[in-house]
Design a protein around this motif. Structure first.
Motif, short mmCIF file in Angstrom:
data_model
loop_
_atom_site.label_atom_id
_atom_site.label_comp_id
_atom_site.label_asym_id
_atom_site.label_seq_id
_atom_site.Cartn_x
_atom_site.Cartn_y
_atom_site.Cartn_z
N PHE A 75 0.82 -1.21 0.00
CA PHE A 75 0.00 0.00 0.00
C PHE A 75 0.86 1.26 0.00
CE2 PHE A 75 -2.22 3.27 2.57
CZ PHE A 75 -3.33 3.48 1.76
N GLU A 76 1.83 1.35 0.92
CA GLU A 76 2.65 2.56 1.03
C GLU A 76 3.47 2.80 -0.23
OE1 GLU A 76 2.86 5.01 3.20
OE2 GLU A 76 1.17 4.17 4.31
N GLN A 77 4.02 1.74 -0.79
CA GLN A 77 4.78 1.89 -2.03
C GLN A 77 3.89 2.40 -3.15
OE1 GLN A 77 6.31 -1.76 -3.65
NE2 GLN A 77 7.73 -0.74 -5.05
N THR A 78 2.69 1.85 -3.25
CA THR A 78 1.76 2.29 -4.28
C THR A 78 1.40 3.76 -4.12
OG1 THR A 78 0.83 0.05 -4.40
CG2 THR A 78 -0.49 1.84 -5.35
N ILE A 79 1.12 4.16 -2.90
CA ILE A 79 0.80 5.57 -2.62
C ILE A 79 1.96 6.47 -3.04
CG2 ILE A 79 0.49 7.26 -0.77
CD1 ILE A 79 -2.04 5.81 -1.32
N SER A 80 3.19 6.07 -2.71
CA SER A 80 4.35 6.91 -3.02
C SER A 80 4.53 7.08 -4.52
CB SER A 80 5.61 6.32 -2.40
OG SER A 80 6.02 5.13 -3.07
N LEU A 81 4.21 6.06 -5.30
CA LEU A 81 4.35 6.13 -6.76
C LEU A 81 3.27 7.03 -7.36
CD1 LEU A 81 5.05 2.35 -7.34
CD2 LEU A 81 6.71 4.21 -7.51
N LEU A 82 2.07 6.94 -6.83
CA LEU A 82 0.99 7.80 -7.31
C LEU A 82 1.24 9.26 -6.93
CD1 LEU A 82 -2.06 5.51 -6.47
CD2 LEU A 82 -1.06 5.91 -8.72
N GLU A 83 1.75 9.48 -5.74
CA GLU A 83 2.08 10.84 -5.31
C GLU A 83 3.20 11.43 -6.18
OE1 GLU A 83 0.98 11.14 -0.59
OE2 GLU A 83 2.94 10.32 -1.13
N ALA A 84 4.07 10.58 -6.68
CA ALA A 84 5.17 11.05 -7.54
C ALA A 84 4.68 11.40 -8.93
CB ALA A 84 6.26 9.98 -7.61
N GLY A 85 3.46 10.98 -9.28
CA GLY A 85 2.90 11.36 -10.57
C GLY A 85 2.46 10.24 -11.48
N ALA A 86 2.67 8.98 -11.08
CA ALA A 86 2.16 7.87 -11.89
C ALA A 86 0.63 7.91 -11.88
CB ALA A 86 2.65 6.54 -11.33
N VAL A 87 0.02 7.60 -13.03
CA VAL A 87 -1.44 7.56 -13.07
C VAL A 87 -1.95 6.15 -12.83
CG1 VAL A 87 -1.58 9.53 -14.62
CG2 VAL A 87 -1.55 7.22 -15.58
N CYS A 88 -1.05 5.16 -12.92
CA CYS A 88 -1.41 3.78 -12.61
C CYS A 88 -0.15 2.99 -12.33
CB CYS A 88 -2.21 3.13 -13.75
SG CYS A 88 -1.30 3.00 -15.31
N VAL A 89 -0.33 1.84 -11.70
CA VAL A 89 0.79 0.94 -11.42
C VAL A 89 0.42 -0.45 -11.91
CG1 VAL A 89 1.42 2.29 -9.38
CG2 VAL A 89 0.01 0.23 -9.11
N GLY A 90 1.42 -1.19 -12.33
CA GLY A 90 1.20 -2.57 -12.74
C GLY A 90 1.80 -3.51 -11.71
N THR A 91 1.00 -4.45 -11.23
CA THR A 91 1.48 -5.37 -10.20
C THR A 91 0.65 -6.64 -10.15
OG1 THR A 91 1.88 -5.64 -7.82
CG2 THR A 91 0.08 -4.17 -8.46
N SER A 92 1.31 -7.73 -9.76
CA SER A 92 0.59 -8.97 -9.52
C SER A 92 0.13 -9.08 -8.08
CB SER A 92 1.49 -10.17 -9.88
OG SER A 92 2.71 -10.10 -9.17
N ALA A 93 0.40 -8.05 -7.28
CA ALA A 93 0.00 -8.04 -5.87
C ALA A 93 -1.18 -7.11 -5.62
CB ALA A 93 1.19 -7.62 -5.01
N GLY A 94 -1.97 -6.84 -6.65
CA GLY A 94 -3.07 -5.90 -6.49
C GLY A 94 -4.06 -6.26 -5.41
N ILE A 95 -4.42 -7.52 -5.33
CA ILE A 95 -5.40 -7.94 -4.32
C ILE A 95 -4.83 -7.75 -2.92
CG2 ILE A 95 -6.67 -9.90 -3.37
CD1 ILE A 95 -7.07 -10.88 -6.22
N GLN A 96 -3.55 -8.12 -2.74
CA GLN A 96 -2.92 -7.93 -1.43
C GLN A 96 -2.88 -6.45 -1.05
OE1 GLN A 96 -1.79 -9.84 -3.86
NE2 GLN A 96 -1.28 -11.86 -3.04
N ILE A 97 -2.66 -5.59 -2.04
CA ILE A 97 -2.59 -4.15 -1.76
C ILE A 97 -3.94 -3.60 -1.35
CG2 ILE A 97 -2.20 -1.89 -2.83
CD1 ILE A 97 -0.01 -3.28 -4.55
N VAL A 98 -5.00 -3.93 -2.09
CA VAL A 98 -6.30 -3.32 -1.82
C VAL A 98 -7.02 -3.97 -0.64
CG1 VAL A 98 -6.58 -2.58 -4.20
CG2 VAL A 98 -7.60 -4.75 -3.47
N THR A 99 -6.60 -5.16 -0.24
CA THR A 99 -7.21 -5.80 0.92
C THR A 99 -6.34 -5.71 2.15
OG1 THR A 99 -6.29 -7.98 0.33
CG2 THR A 99 -8.49 -7.44 -0.51
N GLN A 100 -5.12 -5.14 1.98
CA GLN A 100 -4.17 -4.98 3.07
C GLN A 100 -3.83 -6.30 3.74
OE1 GLN A 100 -2.61 -1.54 4.76
NE2 GLN A 100 -2.34 -2.32 2.69
#
Length: 233
Positions: A199-224
């Motif tokens: 979650f924190e890594q994803t937030i940091s990338l979006l705050e840096a300006g990415a409009v999306c991220v690609g990952t195979s851990a999406g479910i783990q991220i959104v369900t914490q």
């Protein structure tokens, strides 16, 4: 332009910024059907799948509004011919892909064949007619080569710039995202990719300006739930 306060979002609210990725060798029809259904259920931005699974994914996601994304000249980047890459891009779109990530000819860039590097990308852009995300493999380039690669990708018509193709090249980080955002003109977006696990890594990338991220851990991220140690894309 609306500014999003990413820190105010819950993990579940990050789903629209995540391209749900599954590219493991040996995935079955059942595996890929479940992957597409997960993309719809969680509301991810896209289901990223190998080209051979694009028709199935497009069928499952029809009417959901979820993008069908695929990648070519990948995971070994820069091995396809330009004509072959363009033809495959057109075929993927015919089969239902709505976005395509592509590898680039790093060797040509390092050899000074800038026209060839640019045209390799431009040929895909023309053939596909959908957003093209260019995987620039920044850690493999010198500072001068980075600047050149970004400029040539923009000239070729890239819709998105990506820092890398996978975690085997780079763990996605805010510095690489900012580097691309600072050089991208209006209308050219940035996608982050590479070992995005939490979650924190994803937030940091979006705050840096990415409009999306690609990952195979999406479910783990959104369900914490526990981070996915095997996530590398």
């Amino acid at each position: 332009m609306t500014t999003v306060d990413f820190r105010s979002l819950t993990p579940a609210q990050l789903a629209p910024y995540i391209q749900h990725t599954k590219i493991e060798v040996g995935s079955t029809r059942e595996d890929m059907t479940r992957h597409a259904e997960e993309a719809a259920s969680f509301g991810f931005n896209a289901a990223m799948v190998p080209g051979s699974w694009v028709p199935l994914t497009a069928e499952v996601l029809r009417g959901t509004g979820i993008e069908v994304a695929s990648a070519l000249d990948f995971p070994t980047v820069g091995v396809m011919t330009s004509a072959g890459k363009a033809a495959e891009a057109a075929e993927l779109v015919r089969l239902g892909a709505t976005q395509i990530d592509i590898g680039v000819q790093i060797g040509w860039l390092k050899s000074g064949d800038f026209d060839g590097f640019r045209e390799d990308i431009a040929g895909v852009v023309r053939a596909a007619g959908v957003p093209i995300k260019v995987m620039l493999e920044l850690p493999l380039l010198t500072d001068v080569e980075k600047e050149t690669a970004v400029q040539l990708a923009i000239e070729a018509g890239a819709t998105y710039l990506k820092n890398a193709s996978s975690g085997q090249i780079e763990t996605a980080n805010p510095a690489s995202v900012r580097y691309l955002v600072e050089r991208a003109p209006e209308g050219v977006l940035v996608k982050a990719s590479g070992s995005i696990k939490g979650f924190e890594q994803t937030i940091s990338l979006l705050e840096a300006g990415a409009v999306c991220v690609g990952t195979s851990a999406g479910i783990q991220i959104v369900t914490q739930t526990a981070d996915a140690n095997t996530a590398s894309y």
